[in-house]
Design a protein around this motif. Structure first.
Motif, PDB file in Angstrom:
ATOM      1  N   HIS A   1       0.853  -1.194   0.000  1.00  0.00           N
ATOM      2  CA  HIS A   1       0.000   0.000   0.000  1.00  0.00           C
ATOM      3  C   HIS A   1       0.886   1.240   0.000  1.00  0.00           C
ATOM      4  CE1 HIS A   1      -3.066   2.895   1.135  1.00  0.00           C
ATOM      5  NE2 HIS A   1      -3.999   1.954   1.025  1.00  0.00           N
TER       6      HIS A   1
ATOM      7  N   GLU B   1       0.366   4.370   0.797  1.00  0.00           N
ATOM      8  CA  GLU B   1       0.116   5.468   1.733  1.00  0.00           C
ATOM      9  C   GLU B   1       0.344   5.093   3.197  1.00  0.00           C
ATOM     10  OE1 GLU B   1      -0.469   8.482   0.725  1.00  0.00           O
ATOM     11  OE2 GLU B   1      -0.673   7.967  -1.406  1.00  0.00           O
TER      12      GLU B   1
ATOM     13  N   GLN C   1      -9.991  -1.578   2.369  1.00  0.00           N
ATOM     14  CA  GLN C   1     -10.928  -0.712   1.657  1.00  0.00           C
ATOM     15  C   GLN C   1     -11.572   0.278   2.632  1.00  0.00           C
ATOM     16  OE1 GLN C   1     -13.814  -3.050  -0.477  1.00  0.00           O
ATOM     17  NE2 GLN C   1     -14.750  -1.305  -1.501  1.00  0.00           N
TER      18      GLN C   1
ATOM     19  N   ASN D   1      -9.014   2.892   3.686  1.00  0.00           N
ATOM     20  CA  ASN D   1      -8.878   3.939   2.673  1.00  0.00           C
ATOM     21  C   ASN D   1      -9.969   4.990   2.835  1.00  0.00           C
ATOM     22  OD1 ASN D   1      -6.618   2.763   1.478  1.00  0.00           O
ATOM     23  ND2 ASN D   1      -7.803   1.646  -0.056  1.00  0.00           N
TER      24      ASN D   1
ATOM     25  N   LEU E   1      -9.026   8.431   1.255  1.00  0.00           N
ATOM     26  CA  LEU E   1      -8.314   8.020   0.046  1.00  0.00           C
ATOM     27  C   LEU E   1      -9.278   7.352  -0.931  1.00  0.00           C
ATOM     28  CD1 LEU E   1      -5.231   6.320   1.757  1.00  0.00           C
ATOM     29  CD2 LEU E   1      -5.305   8.638   0.802  1.00  0.00           C
TER      30      LEU E   1
ATOM     31  N   GLU F   1     -10.800   4.365  -2.489  1.00  0.00           N
ATOM     32  CA  GLU F   1     -10.935   3.063  -1.848  1.00  0.00           C
ATOM     33  C   GLU F   1     -10.168   1.958  -2.571  1.00  0.00           C
ATOM     34  OE1 GLU F   1     -15.086   1.351  -3.782  1.00  0.00           O
ATOM     35  OE2 GLU F   1     -15.148   2.332  -1.838  1.00  0.00           O
TER      36      GLU F   1
ATOM     37  N   ILE G   1      -7.020   2.090  -3.630  1.00  0.00           N
ATOM     38  CA  ILE G   1      -5.560   2.152  -3.440  1.00  0.00           C
ATOM     39  C   ILE G   1      -5.069   0.917  -2.695  1.00  0.00           C
ATOM     40  CG2 ILE G   1      -3.700   3.382  -2.246  1.00  0.00           C
ATOM     41  CD1 ILE G   1      -5.067   5.976  -2.907  1.00  0.00           C
TER      42      ILE G   1
END
Length: 345
Positions: free
Chosen positions: A23, A25, A324, A327, A332, A334, A336
């Motif tokens: 991921h 982030e 999800q 995120n 963010l 969803e 990502i």
């Protein structure tokens, strides 16, 4: 953002590790276990050799809260309810993969889980995280209760029919089948190879703890929904859930209008894929992914609608949906960290 995973040695924790490591982030700051402190995670999961080298730490609430922004709880039911109130005191965001915060009625939880219910304050804070049907902004929320694997597949499949009141609410039947990873990593006679291989088992007949979870959400959408018929079976495969759902239409319909309804309801939801008419999904077509694939059939002779919904129980049914939800909590996109293609064959 820094992440801690508590219960990292279970299948849900391992899937969280696989997904969150790629991921862009977030970073995984620490892994925690109540029974394997000091051991390396890759000792439990050799496929993580030289990829995840960190050791498992004990569960020190204050240290975790000081060092991380979000905690994932991949713990058995009855454990999360003890940890969550302590994290909430530190203003830490929590995503709980257990069943502790899914049921809003404490007496219902006690009846079906045979455990002491979570305290009312933290239960009130919990948002049921069926991501595609979240009806509120969760960026300011602290606690997300990740849905169960069976309820995820069933609810995504039934939502358009129930919310639009197109079916006789008293005729809902859900026939569900899961791979054995849904039973967890601990060995048991149920999942022993010689017991499960070349075999098909029905289990927890009329007493599966996901029954009230499904009923709770269906009745939230449509107050006419009462008790449902829900059966669960173990299939001799590792991953995957197929739910085949049946209900009688309130009036005559046709397959084209049903597909139009589902296309419209899920047109903005990347992770729900409505299949073409006359094609039906299989579990291998979502294997290792965060997708839920859905198709429909309609029998004019019986006026009965059939919905087929498949997911990977460890991803969309657990860790993938949890990410999800994370995120969404962080504001963010969803998708990502979750846009990997299903593994096939």
């Amino acid at each position: 953002m820094k992440i801690s995973i508590i219960g990292a040695t279970g299948y849900g924790g391992a899937e969280l590790t696989r997904i969150l490591r790629q991921h862009p982030e977030v970073t995984i700051h620490s892994f925690h276990s109540s029974s394997q402190q000091g051991k390396r995670l890759m000792d439990s999961y050799p496929h993580m050799q030289d990829v995840v080298t960190e050791s498992l730490q004990d569960i020190n609430i204050q240290e975790i809260a000081n060092d991380t922004d979000i905690v994932f709880l991949a713990t058995p039911s009855g454990v999360s309810s003890q940890l969550v109130p302590q994290f909430l005191e530190y203003n830490i965001k929590v995503i709980d993969l257990s069943g502790d915060y899914r049921l809003k009625d404490q007496s219902v939880y006690k009846k079906w889980y045979k455990k002491v219910a979570p305290d009312a304050n933290s239960l009130h804070e919990a948002v049921y995280g069926l991501t595609e049907w979240l009806e509120e902004d969760i960026t300011n929320k602290q606690l997300i209760s990740n849905p169960g694997c069976y309820p995820t597949a069933a609810l995504l499949g039934l939502a358009p029919l129930v919310k639009n009141k197109l079916i006789d609410e008293k005729t809902i039947i859900i026939d569900a089948k899961s791979g054995v990873s849904g039973a967890g990593r601990n060995a048991s006679s149920v999942t022993h190879f010689s017991e499960m291989n070349d075999n098909l088992k029905i289990y927890k007949v009329n007493e599966h703890q996901h029954i009230p979870e499904i009923e709770q959400m269906l009745s939230n959408w449509n107050s006419e929904v009462g008790p449902i018929t829900f059966s669960t079976h173990l299939i001799p495969m590792t991953r995957g859930i197929m739910t085949t759902m049946y209900a009688t239409a309130k009036s005559e319909t046709n397959i084209d209008s049903l597909f139009d309804l589902y296309y419209e309801n899920y047109k903005d939801d990347y992770f729900v894929r409505i299949r073409d008419k006359d094609t039906y999904p299989s579990t291998k077509e979502v294997y290792g992914s965060n997708f839920c694939d859905i198709s429909l059939a309609y029998d004019e002779r019986t006026n009965r609608i059939m919905v087929i919904s498949v997911i990977d129980n460890l991803v969309k049914g657990a860790a993938g949906q949890a990410v999800q939800n994370m995120n969404k909590m962080l504001g963010l996109d969803e998708r990502i960290g979750l846009e990997f293609v299903p593994m096939y064959p």
